[in-house]
Write a protein that holds these residues in place. Structure first.
Motif, PDB file in Angstrom:
ATOM      1  N   ASN A  10       3.949  -4.754  11.744  1.00 34.63           N
ATOM      2  CA  ASN A  10       3.418  -3.389  11.830  1.00 34.63           C
ATOM      3  C   ASN A  10       4.276  -2.361  11.098  1.00 34.63           C
ATOM      4  O   ASN A  10       3.902  -1.193  11.029  1.00 34.63           O
ATOM      5  CB  ASN A  10       3.281  -2.978  13.300  1.00 34.63           C
ATOM      6  N   SER A  11       5.407  -2.789  10.573  1.00 24.95           N
ATOM      7  CA  SER A  11       6.296  -1.846   9.895  1.00 24.95           C
ATOM      8  C   SER A  11       6.309  -2.111   8.393  1.00 24.95           C
ATOM      9  O   SER A  11       6.771  -3.171   7.950  1.00 24.95           O
ATOM     10  CB  SER A  11       7.721  -1.970  10.456  1.00 24.95           C
ATOM     11  N   ARG A  12       5.789  -1.174   7.627  1.00 24.59           N
ATOM     12  CA  ARG A  12       5.841  -1.338   6.170  1.00 24.59           C
ATOM     13  C   ARG A  12       7.280  -1.266   5.680  1.00 24.59           C
ATOM     14  O   ARG A  12       7.654  -1.966   4.731  1.00 24.59           O
ATOM     15  CB  ARG A  12       5.007  -0.252   5.483  1.00 24.59           C
ATOM     16  N   PHE A  13       8.103  -0.459   6.342  1.00 24.59           N
ATOM     17  CA  PHE A  13       9.512  -0.385   5.961  1.00 24.59           C
ATOM     18  C   PHE A  13      10.179  -1.747   6.097  1.00 24.59           C
ATOM     19  O   PHE A  13      10.949  -2.166   5.223  1.00 24.59           O
ATOM     20  CB  PHE A  13      10.245   0.634   6.828  1.00 24.59           C
ATOM     21  N   ALA A  14       9.876  -2.472   7.197  1.00 28.85           N
ATOM     22  CA  ALA A  14      10.469  -3.794   7.407  1.00 28.85           C
ATOM     23  C   ALA A  14      10.027  -4.766   6.314  1.00 28.85           C
ATOM     24  O   ALA A  14      10.830  -5.558   5.808  1.00 28.85           O
ATOM     25  CB  ALA A  14      10.077  -4.327   8.784  1.00 28.85           C
ATOM     26  N   LYS A  15       8.755  -4.706   5.920  1.00 26.22           N
ATOM     27  CA  LYS A  15       8.250  -5.598   4.874  1.00 26.22           C
ATOM     28  C   LYS A  15       8.944  -5.317   3.540  1.00 26.22           C
ATOM     29  O   LYS A  15       9.373  -6.243   2.842  1.00 26.22           O
ATOM     30  CB  LYS A  15       6.734  -5.429   4.725  1.00 26.22           C
ATOM     31  N   ALA A  28      10.359 -13.196  20.808  1.00 23.45           N
ATOM     32  CA  ALA A  28       9.866 -13.664  19.505  1.00 23.45           C
ATOM     33  C   ALA A  28       8.599 -12.914  19.113  1.00 23.45           C
ATOM     34  O   ALA A  28       8.434 -12.484  17.972  1.00 23.45           O
ATOM     35  CB  ALA A  28       9.603 -15.171  19.554  1.00 23.45           C
ATOM     36  N   SER A  29       7.686 -12.725  20.077  1.00 27.29           N
ATOM     37  CA  SER A  29       6.436 -12.031  19.789  1.00 27.29           C
ATOM     38  C   SER A  29       6.681 -10.565  19.454  1.00 27.29           C
ATOM     39  O   SER A  29       6.025  -9.997  18.578  1.00 27.29           O
ATOM     40  CB  SER A  29       5.494 -12.127  20.996  1.00 27.29           C
ATOM     41  N   ARG A  30       7.636  -9.956  20.150  1.00 25.06           N
ATOM     42  CA  ARG A  30       7.920  -8.543  19.922  1.00 25.06           C
ATOM     43  C   ARG A  30       8.503  -8.335  18.517  1.00 25.06           C
ATOM     44  O   ARG A  30       8.128  -7.403  17.807  1.00 25.06           O
ATOM     45  CB  ARG A  30       8.884  -8.038  20.985  1.00 25.06           C
ATOM     46  N   LEU A  31       9.401  -9.234  18.117  1.00 23.31           N
ATOM     47  CA  LEU A  31       9.989  -9.128  16.776  1.00 23.31           C
ATOM     48  C   LEU A  31       8.926  -9.365  15.705  1.00 23.31           C
ATOM     49  O   LEU A  31       8.869  -8.648  14.705  1.00 23.31           O
ATOM     50  CB  LEU A  31      11.123 -10.141  16.634  1.00 23.31           C
ATOM     51  N   LYS A  32       8.071 -10.357  15.937  1.00 24.81           N
ATOM     52  CA  LYS A  32       7.005 -10.651  14.980  1.00 24.81           C
ATOM     53  C   LYS A  32       6.074  -9.448  14.823  1.00 24.81           C
ATOM     54  O   LYS A  32       5.711  -9.048  13.717  1.00 24.81           O
ATOM     55  CB  LYS A  32       6.213 -11.871  15.462  1.00 24.81           C
ATOM     56  N   SER A  33       5.707  -8.835  15.936  1.00 20.58           N
ATOM     57  CA  SER A  33       4.819  -7.677  15.905  1.00 20.58           C
ATOM     58  C   SER A  33       5.480  -6.500  15.188  1.00 20.58           C
ATOM     59  O   SER A  33       4.837  -5.792  14.414  1.00 20.58           O
ATOM     60  CB  SER A  33       4.435  -7.284  17.332  1.00 20.58           C
ATOM     61  N   MET A  34       6.772  -6.331  15.430  1.00 21.36           N
ATOM     62  CA  MET A  34       7.490  -5.221  14.798  1.00 21.36           C
ATOM     63  C   MET A  34       7.515  -5.393  13.274  1.00 21.36           C
ATOM     64  O   MET A  34       7.293  -4.435  12.536  1.00 21.36           O
ATOM     65  CB  MET A  34       8.915  -5.159  15.339  1.00 21.36           C
ATOM     66  N   LEU A  35       7.771  -6.598  12.824  1.00 21.15           N
ATOM     67  CA  LEU A  35       7.812  -6.855  11.389  1.00 21.15           C
ATOM     68  C   LEU A  35       6.444  -6.658  10.742  1.00 21.15           C
ATOM     69  O   LEU A  35       6.326  -6.116   9.648  1.00 21.15           O
ATOM     70  CB  LEU A  35       8.317  -8.279  11.114  1.00 21.15           C
ATOM     71  N   LEU A  44       3.672  -8.429   1.009  1.00 21.75           N
ATOM     72  CA  LEU A  44       3.052  -7.158   0.625  1.00 21.75           C
ATOM     73  C   LEU A  44       1.754  -7.341  -0.157  1.00 21.75           C
ATOM     74  O   LEU A  44       1.035  -6.380  -0.380  1.00 21.75           O
ATOM     75  CB  LEU A  44       4.036  -6.342  -0.216  1.00 21.75           C
ATOM     76  N   THR A  45       1.450  -8.574  -0.616  1.00 17.71           N
ATOM     77  CA  THR A  45       0.200  -8.836  -1.330  1.00 17.71           C
ATOM     78  C   THR A  45      -0.801  -9.462  -0.374  1.00 17.71           C
ATOM     79  O   THR A  45      -0.521 -10.501   0.208  1.00 17.71           O
ATOM     80  CB  THR A  45       0.436  -9.779  -2.516  1.00 17.71           C
ATOM     81  N   PRO A  46      -1.988  -8.868  -0.176  1.00 20.08           N
ATOM     82  CA  PRO A  46      -2.948  -9.354   0.829  1.00 20.08           C
ATOM     83  C   PRO A  46      -3.739 -10.562   0.346  1.00 20.08           C
ATOM     84  O   PRO A  46      -4.943 -10.493   0.149  1.00 20.08           O
ATOM     85  CB  PRO A  46      -3.863  -8.133   1.032  1.00 20.08           C
ATOM     86  N   SER A  47      -3.066 -11.689   0.157  1.00 14.12           N
ATOM     87  CA  SER A  47      -3.755 -12.873  -0.363  1.00 14.12           C
ATOM     88  C   SER A  47      -3.758 -14.014   0.647  1.00 14.12           C
ATOM     89  O   SER A  47      -3.932 -15.167   0.284  1.00 14.12           O
ATOM     90  CB  SER A  47      -3.091 -13.336  -1.662  1.00 14.12           C
ATOM     91  N   GLN A  48      -3.554 -13.691   1.957  1.00 20.05           N
ATOM     92  CA  GLN A  48      -3.544 -14.747   2.953  1.00 20.05           C
ATOM     93  C   GLN A  48      -4.945 -15.323   3.144  1.00 20.05           C
ATOM     94  O   GLN A  48      -5.935 -14.593   3.083  1.00 20.05           O
ATOM     95  CB  GLN A  48      -3.049 -14.210   4.310  1.00 20.05           C
ATOM     96  N   GLU A  49      -5.018 -16.623   3.379  1.00 16.53           N
ATOM     97  CA  GLU A  49      -6.277 -17.294   3.637  1.00 16.53           C
ATOM     98  C   GLU A  49      -6.095 -18.241   4.816  1.00 16.53           C
ATOM     99  O   GLU A  49      -5.043 -18.862   4.981  1.00 16.53           O
ATOM    100  CB  GLU A  49      -6.725 -18.112   2.422  1.00 16.53           C
ATOM    101  N   ALA A  50      -7.158 -18.358   5.626  1.00 15.60           N
ATOM    102  CA  ALA A  50      -7.078 -19.209   6.804  1.00 15.60           C
ATOM    103  C   ALA A  50      -6.832 -20.662   6.434  1.00 15.60           C
ATOM    104  O   ALA A  50      -6.108 -21.376   7.119  1.00 15.60           O
ATOM    105  CB  ALA A  50      -8.369 -19.088   7.621  1.00 15.60           C
ATOM    106  N   GLU A  51      -7.456 -21.130   5.344  1.00 14.43           N
ATOM    107  CA  GLU A  51      -7.340 -22.542   4.995  1.00 14.43           C
ATOM    108  C   GLU A  51      -5.942 -22.915   4.519  1.00 14.43           C
ATOM    109  O   GLU A  51      -5.603 -24.099   4.459  1.00 14.43           O
ATOM    110  CB  GLU A  51      -8.367 -22.940   3.930  1.00 14.43           C
TER     111      GLU A  51
END
Length: 783
Positions: free
Chosen positions: A193-198, A184-191, A158-165
């Motif tokens: 795109n869903s704030r409730f899931a996060k 696997a891709s569908r589950l990853k996408s669902m997680l 929930l904290t936007p601190s991701q970095e490519a490096e």
């Protein structure tokens, strides 16, 4: 690309990342040079861009080396003393907790024994030892390890601190799901795109963590009380009230001794637990042959069916006692970081599992002939000459079981703290040899009070067992839920195997959960109340922590603004090095603007340090620091991201943080010099394509000397600033609810969060910052 443009997906394939970086490099007119002198360097490792958000850094590849069998066996022996204390002492109270109202039918003993045998086989042995241990996070286990795995494979944080490096850290890089597998891709996408899931994943992680901490309260109570209660067999003068007070005294001694650390816990406790397992196995074999060898019939699950037919609802309720046979199973996973997966598998399969099977079978054989002794089944089944040795070893084993869960509680809170899910508390590293061994004074004191209160309030193991079961099964169900996500999204397990796991393991655990919840009003409310109290603290801290991060992200200072401030003639540059601390990764925090508005002076060298927790267990020291210049170079300003795993020590006792940062900054300057030299030589080589080779080499040498001179001068400026003195500037942020905020938000921020913040540790306690060189800058955040 500006810093504010960075919203990086850390789950792309590495090949995609490299392709994007090549395009960025080409768009900036940068071509990879072939070599620099006789030393061939990697363009991918040295390339630099405008932002830390896309910067690649020089990281060695820490390939995992095979562990020798001698080391594995050594660790397997040590793990016996640390991991199995809780599950190993379960025979003290399982039968008495299961048959609360006595034994109604002699074959009920066979049904209960069959349930115990199959439960131990399915949950600790199959689920944890052979499946869950595979889901470790680079060697570390527990609820946060599962959550960190999901955070790396999908953007569910929930904290936007991701970095490519971050993907370049040796522990971070993992084989990602194959896009050809749609599930696997569908589950990853669902997680993603869903704030409730996060939010739900974070909620489940906090709940599991709180339940394990609750386990740390109940384990000492039920283990010590059960062991000490055995003395009633030796003397009638030992009443129940005296047993309780002796148990309280042992608990107080146990908690007050925590400050000495657990450095030698494996060596000290492993022999005692080994003796314990030897005793219960030997006594089990003795009782088996002496009283009723026919209990071996319990292998037939038909006796389970007949047990439920005879007792119906009472049989279902009794599952709450049977589940106590697998208490401490979560420690198998939580403590894997101190050992290895193979070592725990060996110790479980060769020592713990056989000893427990023999112990429960022997007690069942004894009870077939002595139904009336079910409430004191363990000590009644001990042969007379073995009573006192067994009593002493039982007390020692119960203390060890308590020690393991208390130490595990400290480690869990350390993980929660690192990921911004727990208020700051004092972390004392009790071992110079083992990083994971920590002691938290405040938590230790609160656990001691809770244990004493529970022991005095419940008095008997039967009542505590009602509370204990709920904590155990809740954590198991949550672990299974996380594991199913990992199976589908990360392991890409065949769907039939996933369904089989859910039907078999899931059904068993949910059946046990329904049984323990039935005893909610008989003590089962205790772990839930305790867990929700802890979760409330975690939620308050984490929610405001994220609000603060977003506030700083929205009000960060652009590099252009910093440049304007630095070249302003109204500001004077004074000798020295200033280090500004912040948790903001994607920019310069607003506290700097507040500082310069009140202090019209800047130090000769400035470093903006951002503290960041990665969703991995450990970050190697050589991979911890990322630097970037703030242009132009003459400003002598740098941005630095300091990355930690959730089990890393943040106050390095043997390598002071300040010294380490300076040394890494010098390494960055040298690397930057190599990079600049290569770029300059490559460009001039293209421009002077027609010039003679000798002239070109001469010009290259001149340019190299100039770059080397600049680098040496810059390092000299840094050394001079360091000698002049270092000032650590830490933001003392007052957080209040913004105008127009609702009542709930005002209570959350103005009262609950600020109460926790004012009564717990501050940022400067997290590092080795000398008090005489600390400057706190006050600023109010309206969230």
């Amino acid at each position: 690309m500006s810093i504010s443009d960075a919203t990086v997906d850390t789950t792309h394939e590495v090949s995609v990342q490299e392709k994007e970086e090549e395009e960025i490099g080409n768009s900036q007119g940068q071509q990879p040079p072939s070599n620099s002198g006789s030393k061939r360097l990697s363009w991918q490792k040295l390339r630099r861009y405008d932002s830390l958000d896309i910067e690649s850094s020089k990281f060695p590849n820490h390939a995992s080396k095979g562990v020798k069998w001698s080391v594995i066996l050594h660790l397997a022996f040590q793990s016996i003393g640390v991991v199995y204390g809780d599950i190993g002492t379960s025979p003290l109270y399982v039968y008495s907790s299961t048959f609360n109202s006595g034994i109604n039918h002699n074959d009920d003993i066979l049904g209960v024994l069959s349930l115990i045998l199959y439960t131990i086989t399915l949950i600790p042995l199959f689920k944890y030892v052979f499946v869950v241990l595979r889901a470790n996070d680079n060697g570390d286990g527990g609820t946060f390890a599962l959550y960190s795995l999901l955070c790396r494979y999908a953007k569910v944080g929930l904290t936007p601190s991701q970095e490519a490096e971050d993907r370049e850290v040796s522990n971070f890089h993992l084989e990602l799901p194959n896009n050809r597998l749609k599930r696997a891709s569908r589950l990853k996408s669902m997680l993603e795109n869903s704030r409730f899931a996060k939010v739900f994943l974070l909620f489940a992680t906090m709940l599991g963590t709180s339940m394990v901490i609750g386990d740390g309260v109940l384990t000492p109570c039920i283990s010590v009380l059960s062991a000490v209660g055995g003395i009633k067999e030796a003397t009638s003068a030992m009443t129940e009230e005296r047993v309780v007070w002796v148990s309280v005294a042992i608990l107080i001694f146990l908690f007050t001794s925590q400050r000495f650390g657990t450095d030698k816990v494996g060596y000290t406790f492993a022999p005692i637990i080994c003796v314990w397992f030897l005793f219960i196995a030997t006594i089990g074999v003795y009782n088996f042959f002496k009283f009723d060898p026919t209990v071996v019939k319990a292998i037939n699950p038909q006796y389970i069916i007949e047990y439920f037919k005879r007792n119906k609802k009472d049989a279902w309720i009794s599952l709450g006692g049977i589940v106590l046979s697998i208490t401490g199973t979560e420690a198998l996973f939580a403590d894997v970081g101190h050992f290895t997966v193979r070592s725990i598998q060996i110790s479980m399969c060769t020592v713990t599992y056989p000893a427990l099977v023999l112990a429960y079978t022997g007690q069942a054989a004894f009870l077939r002939k002595h139904n009336q002794f079910v409430s004191e089944a363990f000590f009644k089944s001990v042969p007379g000459p073995m009573y006192w040795p067994m009593f002493v070893v039982a007390v020692l084993a119960s203390i060890i079981a308590s020690q393991a869960m208390i130490s595990g509680t400290f480690s869990i809170i350390q993980q929660s703290l690192a990921l911004g899910c727990f208020p700051r508390v004092k972390i004392v590293h009790t071992s110079a040899k083992y990083e994971g061994q920590v002691y938290i004074p405040e938590v230790n004191f609160l656990l001691m009070l809770a244990c004493v209160a529970v022991t005095l309030g419940f008095k008997t193991t039967a009542k505590i067992g009602n509370a204990y079961g709920i904590a155990v099964v809740f954590v198991m169900v949550l672990t299974s839920s996380f594991l199913v996500l990992i199976m589908v999204m990360i392991w890409k397990t065949h769907i039939l195997l996933v369904i089989s796991y859910v039907l078999v393991i899931g059904t068993v655990e949910l059946l046990y959960l329904s049984s323990v919840l039935y005893k909610f009003d008989q003590g089962g409310y205790l772990p839930l109340a305790f867990a929700f109290f802890l979760m409330a603290i975690m939620y308050i801290w984490n929610d405001v922590y994220r609000r603060k991060y977003y506030y700083e992200l929205d009000h960060k200072i652009s590099p252009e603004k910093v440049k304007e401030i630095a070249v302003d003639t109204n500001f004077c540059r004074i000798p020295g090095l200033a280090i500004f601390y912040s948790e903001l990764v994607h920019g310069i925090p607003p506290i700097f603007k507040h500082y310069v508005a009140n202090v019209p002076a800047l130090h000769s060298v400035l470093v903006f340090v951002s503290i960041k927790s990665l969703p991995i267990s450990k970050v190697a020291l050589e991979e911890r620091f990322l630097f970037r210049r703030i242009q132009p170079n003459e400003l002598n300003m740098f941005r630095c991201v300091v990355r930690y795993g959730y089990t890393d020590a943040r106050n390095e006792q043997h390598e002071p943080f300040e010294r380490t940062l300076i040394e890494r900054l010098k390494e960055f300057m040298r690397e930057d010099y190599l990079f600049s030299t290569m770029i300059c030589n490559e460009k001039e080589g293209v421009e002077k394509d027609g010039v003679s080779e000798n002239g070109s080499v001469h010009d290259d040498n001149v340019n190299n000397e100039k770059q080397l001179e600049l680098m040496e001068r810059e390092i000299e400026v840094l050394d001079k600033a360091w000698r002049a003195g270092v000032v650590h500037l830490v933001g003392e942020n007052e957080v209040i609810a913004g105008k127009g905020a609702g009542t709930g938000k005002r209570i959350l921020i103005n009262y609950a969060y600020n109460f926790l913040r004012k009564n717990l540790r501050q940022t400067d306690k997290m590092f080795d910052i000398p008090r005489q060189r600390l400057l706190k800058v006050g600023m109010t955040y309206e969230l």
